[in-house]
Design an enzyme around this catalytic site. Structure first.
Site, PDB file in Angstrom:
ATOM      1  N   GLU A 114      -8.851   4.628  14.529  1.00 23.69           N
ATOM      2  CA  GLU A 114      -8.381   3.242  14.628  1.00 23.69           C
ATOM      3  C   GLU A 114      -7.668   3.028  15.949  1.00 23.69           C
ATOM      4  O   GLU A 114      -6.890   3.875  16.390  1.00 23.69           O
ATOM      5  CB  GLU A 114      -7.383   2.910  13.505  1.00 23.69           C
ATOM      6  CG  GLU A 114      -7.924   2.862  12.110  1.00 23.69           C
ATOM      7  CD  GLU A 114      -6.838   2.452  11.109  1.00 23.69           C
ATOM      8  OE1 GLU A 114      -5.834   1.839  11.537  1.00 23.69           O
ATOM      9  OE2 GLU A 114      -6.982   2.770   9.919  1.00 23.69           O
TER      10      GLU A 114
ATOM     11  N   ARG B 216       0.864  -1.178   0.000  1.00 26.01           N
ATOM     12  CA  ARG B 216       0.000   0.000   0.000  1.00 26.01           C
ATOM     13  C   ARG B 216       0.900   1.227   0.000  1.00 26.01           C
ATOM     14  O   ARG B 216       2.076   1.156   0.344  1.00 26.01           O
ATOM     15  CB  ARG B 216      -0.928   0.019   1.210  1.00 26.01           C
ATOM     16  CG  ARG B 216      -0.207   0.301   2.511  1.00 26.01           C
ATOM     17  CD  ARG B 216      -1.165   0.420   3.684  1.00 26.01           C
ATOM     18  NE  ARG B 216      -0.667   1.403   4.656  1.00 26.01           N
ATOM     19  CZ  ARG B 216      -1.080   1.488   5.906  1.00 26.01           C
ATOM     20  NH1 ARG B 216      -2.008   0.663   6.345  1.00 26.01           N
ATOM     21  NH2 ARG B 216      -0.598   2.400   6.711  1.00 26.01           N
TER      22      ARG B 216
ATOM     23  N   ASN C 232      -5.573   7.214   3.478  1.00 27.32           N
ATOM     24  CA  ASN C 232      -5.388   6.495   4.742  1.00 27.32           C
ATOM     25  C   ASN C 232      -3.961   6.699   5.231  1.00 27.32           C
ATOM     26  O   ASN C 232      -2.998   6.390   4.521  1.00 27.32           O
ATOM     27  CB  ASN C 232      -5.631   4.989   4.541  1.00 27.32           C
ATOM     28  CG  ASN C 232      -5.491   4.202   5.826  1.00 27.32           C
ATOM     29  OD1 ASN C 232      -6.325   4.301   6.713  1.00 27.32           O
ATOM     30  ND2 ASN C 232      -4.423   3.416   5.925  1.00 27.32           N
ATOM     31  N   GLU C 233      -3.818   7.272   6.433  1.00 30.56           N
ATOM     32  CA  GLU C 233      -2.521   7.411   7.101  1.00 30.56           C
ATOM     33  C   GLU C 233      -1.444   7.974   6.160  1.00 30.56           C
ATOM     34  O   GLU C 233      -0.445   7.319   5.849  1.00 30.56           O
ATOM     35  CB  GLU C 233      -2.076   6.066   7.679  1.00 30.56           C
ATOM     36  CG  GLU C 233      -2.975   5.569   8.788  1.00 30.56           C
ATOM     37  CD  GLU C 233      -2.517   4.247   9.388  1.00 30.56           C
ATOM     38  OE1 GLU C 233      -2.895   3.954  10.532  1.00 30.56           O
ATOM     39  OE2 GLU C 233      -1.784   3.496   8.694  1.00 30.56           O
TER      40      GLU C 233
ATOM     41  N   TRP D  49       2.287  -5.973  13.616  1.00 29.61           N
ATOM     42  CA  TRP D  49       3.436  -5.389  12.917  1.00 29.61           C
ATOM     43  C   TRP D  49       4.590  -5.047  13.850  1.00 29.61           C
ATOM     44  O   TRP D  49       5.587  -4.503  13.399  1.00 29.61           O
ATOM     45  CB  TRP D  49       2.989  -4.151  12.147  1.00 29.61           C
ATOM     46  CG  TRP D  49       2.033  -3.269  12.903  1.00 29.61           C
ATOM     47  CD1 TRP D  49       0.674  -3.312  12.873  1.00 29.61           C
ATOM     48  CD2 TRP D  49       2.377  -2.228  13.817  1.00 29.61           C
ATOM     49  NE1 TRP D  49       0.133  -2.361  13.705  1.00 29.61           N
ATOM     50  CE2 TRP D  49       1.169  -1.672  14.296  1.00 29.61           C
ATOM     51  CE3 TRP D  49       3.583  -1.700  14.275  1.00 29.61           C
ATOM     52  CZ2 TRP D  49       1.120  -0.623  15.214  1.00 29.61           C
ATOM     53  CZ3 TRP D  49       3.543  -0.650  15.188  1.00 29.61           C
ATOM     54  CH2 TRP D  49       2.327  -0.132  15.649  1.00 29.61           C
TER      55      TRP D  49
ATOM     56  N   GLU E  16      -2.207  -8.589   7.391  1.00 26.10           N
ATOM     57  CA  GLU E  16      -2.707  -8.252   8.726  1.00 26.10           C
ATOM     58  C   GLU E  16      -3.661  -9.304   9.286  1.00 26.10           C
ATOM     59  O   GLU E  16      -4.503  -9.003  10.130  1.00 26.10           O
ATOM     60  CB  GLU E  16      -3.380  -6.875   8.682  1.00 26.10           C
ATOM     61  CG  GLU E  16      -2.380  -5.771   8.381  1.00 26.10           C
ATOM     62  CD  GLU E  16      -2.962  -4.377   8.534  1.00 26.10           C
ATOM     63  OE1 GLU E  16      -2.652  -3.718   9.532  1.00 26.10           O
ATOM     64  OE2 GLU E  16      -3.716  -3.958   7.643  1.00 26.10           O
ATOM     65  N   LYS E  17      -3.483 -10.548   8.873  1.00 26.37           N
ATOM     66  CA  LYS E  17      -4.398 -11.588   9.351  1.00 26.37           C
ATOM     67  C   LYS E  17      -4.221 -11.915  10.830  1.00 26.37           C
ATOM     68  O   LYS E  17      -5.102 -12.521  11.447  1.00 26.37           O
ATOM     69  CB  LYS E  17      -4.235 -12.856   8.512  1.00 26.37           C
ATOM     70  CG  LYS E  17      -2.841 -13.446   8.465  1.00 26.37           C
ATOM     71  CD  LYS E  17      -2.804 -14.673   7.556  1.00 26.37           C
ATOM     72  CE  LYS E  17      -1.386 -15.157   7.300  1.00 26.37           C
ATOM     73  NZ  LYS E  17      -0.625 -14.203   6.450  1.00 26.37           N
ATOM     74  N   PHE E  18      -3.090 -11.517  11.418  1.00 25.27           N
ATOM     75  CA  PHE E  18      -2.893 -11.745  12.848  1.00 25.27           C
ATOM     76  C   PHE E  18      -3.214 -10.506  13.683  1.00 25.27           C
ATOM     77  O   PHE E  18      -2.963 -10.482  14.886  1.00 25.27           O
ATOM     78  CB  PHE E  18      -1.457 -12.208  13.117  1.00 25.27           C
ATOM     79  CG  PHE E  18      -1.131 -13.519  12.474  1.00 25.27           C
ATOM     80  CD1 PHE E  18      -1.852 -14.665  12.768  1.00 25.27           C
ATOM     81  CD2 PHE E  18      -0.106 -13.613  11.543  1.00 25.27           C
ATOM     82  CE1 PHE E  18      -1.562 -15.872  12.168  1.00 25.27           C
ATOM     83  CE2 PHE E  18       0.204 -14.820  10.924  1.00 25.27           C
ATOM     84  CZ  PHE E  18      -0.526 -15.956  11.235  1.00 25.27           C
ATOM     85  N   HIS E  19      -3.740  -9.474  13.027  1.00 27.55           N
ATOM     86  CA  HIS E  19      -4.164  -8.266  13.742  1.00 27.55           C
ATOM     87  C   HIS E  19      -5.528  -8.535  14.385  1.00 27.55           C
ATOM     88  O   HIS E  19      -6.415  -9.116  13.773  1.00 27.55           O
ATOM     89  CB  HIS E  19      -4.268  -7.104  12.747  1.00 27.55           C
ATOM     90  CG  HIS E  19      -4.336  -5.750  13.370  1.00 27.55           C
ATOM     91  ND1 HIS E  19      -5.414  -5.328  14.115  1.00 27.55           N
ATOM     92  CD2 HIS E  19      -3.463  -4.712  13.350  1.00 27.55           C
ATOM     93  CE1 HIS E  19      -5.205  -4.080  14.518  1.00 27.55           C
ATOM     94  NE2 HIS E  19      -4.023  -3.689  14.066  1.00 27.55           N
TER      95      HIS E  19
END
Length: 660
Positions: free
Chosen positions: A314, A119, A157-158, A322, A362-365
């Protein structure tokens, strides 16, 4: 510089605190959407962010748009009573864009183009990217500008993450244009950059390059201007999309900052561009007391908003993905985090994200709906939190008021981080956090402030690390003290001007009158060395830094006992006009800071909280004060209120309404 957006309202039709998170519905089949709306209702969710990463779903091929799925999604959310923060998806250009425009990729300082597959990979100065972003934003704004579900627009975004500095050919063209606009001509540029040093004088604009790799330290003024330029390029992107939206919609427009963690964007400037300030905050797992860092981020966000209501856009329901070690939140920690933000001015508490991703980086977020589903501690705590926030509608629009400010200046931070400073151990972030942490433990509510803004509302202003100080900033601080304020300045402050040139008259010259001292020589310590300061009956330990101070009108209240300047002043107090200026010339921590600040508080009329009190924040309302108490301790604490004492349970939060 006056912080804060001009928009005076809140979200259209919203009379309560907002609760929800990022809803990346495109990751899930349609049959999940109806289930999600039902679960949102169960959890008390009333606002979700939609479309942040959906550019390719909306424009699968250049100029070919598919809005049917988004129509269905927005209509379904609206039918379920869920309001929408609709995003422009310009943080993630589609793969076809990079296929067609490989020259639009970000280039690193070493000349390496960064590929897609992540991104934020488009060069901010790229005309091709800017045109494509304008087209998708226009289509979205035309179609959904007056959609009944949409109460807020969310641009990009950010900004600045993961990259804010670009060294592409597009950046070179834009940098030269920006410099010409800033300085008018090469003579002014050469003077500002001090190019007579090392024979760097420029005779034509085509000689001016980007500050890429150099054999040794580069020109600091050039590097500082490149930081300013890079930030401005991002703001140009934001303004372009915002202005397109405003042509088609009367709903407020924002983007999500990263106050307190990302220093590459000057939020004092950004805060003036958004209608409502929004922030992303994530706990740093390595910090044992990371709730203090959370408070700093929240106070900074409120300050950028000028005290107006702001959005926690957020944060995480538990661990993130991360950091090197992604520690899960303990039971009750999420509630404390949320109420800390609310107490410090947030009128919306949102998460990344609603439903945990099964795939991707980000699947472990963590998420509001975790991989474990609704039969989980996280889900049960978030349902409870939604109910708690629903009962606090009276807080909406009230303000948190502070009478102490800490100076926070991005340009000074950028300049101090450049090469070849007297000591790598003197870090501006550590200095600011040390003072903030001390005030936090003392129960003192703090605003963050720019040195050029109006400071008259504050009893006490702290400048722990103000390396770069403009003439206007110095005059503002001097006038603040002369009018009755109390100012404390930390080491290595007032050293250079806006071009990173040492002030005429030497180190700290602009503050000489207000502090009553000047610095003859900088005396940094060796790695690991400490020194001692005699302060009344106390002996304080300092580290990293000392100054050879010359006193003019100040009174010495602390003297170096050991270190490179034994017998010389270390801490001074100067009466200037109706106020007082303090200078602390070494790095103090913990109890040493507590000792010094006790005297500074007395000068300023600041009363710290009693030892052992919970974190408390007073919120002003129309007819009452609201006290938000957050107890981070593992034992109950007593809280004294006008109506009498009360108890805040271990690890719990409480909100009290106190009549005026």
């Amino acid at each position: 510089m006056t912080p804060g957006p001009s928009y005076e309202g809140w979200l259209p039709g919203v009379e309560s605190l907002c609760y929800g998170g990022d809803y990346n519905a495109e990751q899930w089949p349609r049959e999940v959407w109806a289930q999600d709306v039902r679960l949102m209702t169960e959890a008390g969710v009333n606002l979700v962010s939609v479309g942040i990463f959906s550019w390719v779903r909306l424009e699968p091929r250049p100029g070919e748009y598919d809005f049917a799925w988004l129509d269905e999604l927005l209509d379904g959310l609206h039918a379920g009573g869920i309001r929408v923060d609709l995003a422009t998806p310009t943080v993630v250009p589609p793969a076809w864009f990079f296929r067609d425009h490989p020259e639009a990729r970000v280039v690193t300082r070493d000349g390496v183009p960064l590929g897609p597959g992540s991104r934020g990979a488009a060069a901010p100065s790229s005309p091709q990217y800017r045109a494509a972003a304008a087209r998708i934003t226009t289509e979205l704004a035309r179609r959904y500008g007056d959609h009944p579900a949409v109460v807020l627009w969310h641009v990009h975004n950010e900004y600045g993450a993961p990259v804010g500095w670009d060294y592409s050919e597009h950046a070179l063209v834009a940098f030269r244009r920006w410099l010409a606009d800033r300085y008018g001509g090469l003579d002014a540029l050469n003077a500002a950059w001090g190019t007579t040093f090392w024979g760097q004088v420029y005779g034509g604009w085509d000689e001016v390059a980007l500050p890429g790799p150099t054999p040794t330290a580069g020109n600091p003024a050039q590097l500082l201007d490149f930081a300013r330029f890079s930030d401005e390029m991002l703001r140009e992107l934001y303004r372009a999309e915002r202005d397109i939206i405003r042509q088609h919609s009367d709903r407020p427009v924002t983007t999500n900052f990263m106050a307190g963690t990302h220093l590459g964007t000057d939020l004092w400037r950004w805060g003036q561009e958004v209608d409502v300030v929004a922030n992303d905050n994530y706990l740093m797992a390595a910090d044992v007391d990371n709730h203090v860092g959370l408070a700093l981020s929240a106070d900074l966000t409120r300050s950028v908003a000028g005290g107006k209501p702001w959005i926690l856009m957020e944060h995480s329901s538990s661990g993130v993905n991360w950091q090197p070690r992604n520690v899960a939140k303990k039971p009750g920690e999420e509630k404390r985090n949320a109420f800390s933000h609310v107490g410090r001015g947030a009128d919306a508490v949102l998460f990344f994200q609603w439903r945990a991703s099964r795939f991707g980086a980000e699947k472990f977020h963590s998420a509001m709906v975790p991989h474990a589903g609704t039969d989980s501690r996280v889900w049960r705590e978030l349902v409870e939190l939604g109910g708690d926030l629903a009962g606090l509608a009276a807080l909406r629009g009230t303000r948190t008021v502070a009478d102490v400010a800490i100076l926070w200046d991005y340009e000074s931070f950028w300049a101090q981080d450049l090469d070849w400073r007297p000591s790598v151990d003197l870090r501006h972030r550590e200095q600011v956090e040390a003072y903030y942490r001390r005030l936090w433990h003392d129960g003192v509510t703090v605003d963050l402030a720019h040195p050029e803004q109006d400071l008259s509302a504050y009893r006490l202003v702290l400048a722990p690390s103000q390396y770069l100080l403009t003439a206007a900033g110095a005059a503002n601080l001097t006038a603040y003290v002369a009018s009755g304020g109390t100012l404390l300045v930390g080491p290595f402050s007032g050293i250079v001007d806006e071009h990173d040139a040492v002030h005429p008259g030497g180190f700290m010259a602009p503050l000489k009158d207000v502090l009553g001292v000047w610095v003859e020589e900088l005396l940094p310590l060796r790695e690991g060395e400490t020194l001692t300061v005699t302060h009344g009956d106390a002996t304080l330990e300092g580290r990293v830094w000392a100054d050879h101070l010359r006193v003019t009108t100040a009174r010495t209240v602390g003297t170096y006992a050991t270190g490179p300047a034994p017998g010389l002043p270390a801490i001074t107090r100067n009466e200037h006009g109706a106020g007082t200026g303090w200078y602390v010339s070494t790095v103090l921590d913990g109890e040493a800071l507590r000792t010094v600040l006790a005297d500074v508080y007395a000068d300023a009329g600041v009363v710290p909280a009693a030892p052992g009190a919970p974190e408390t924040i007073v919120r002003r309302g129309a007819d009452a004060d609201y006290v938000v108490a957050v107890n981070h301790a593992d034992h109950d604490v007593d809280l004294e209120l006008p109506g009498g004492p009360t108890v805040v349970r271990a690890g719990d939060v409480a909100v009290f309404e106190v009549e005026r």
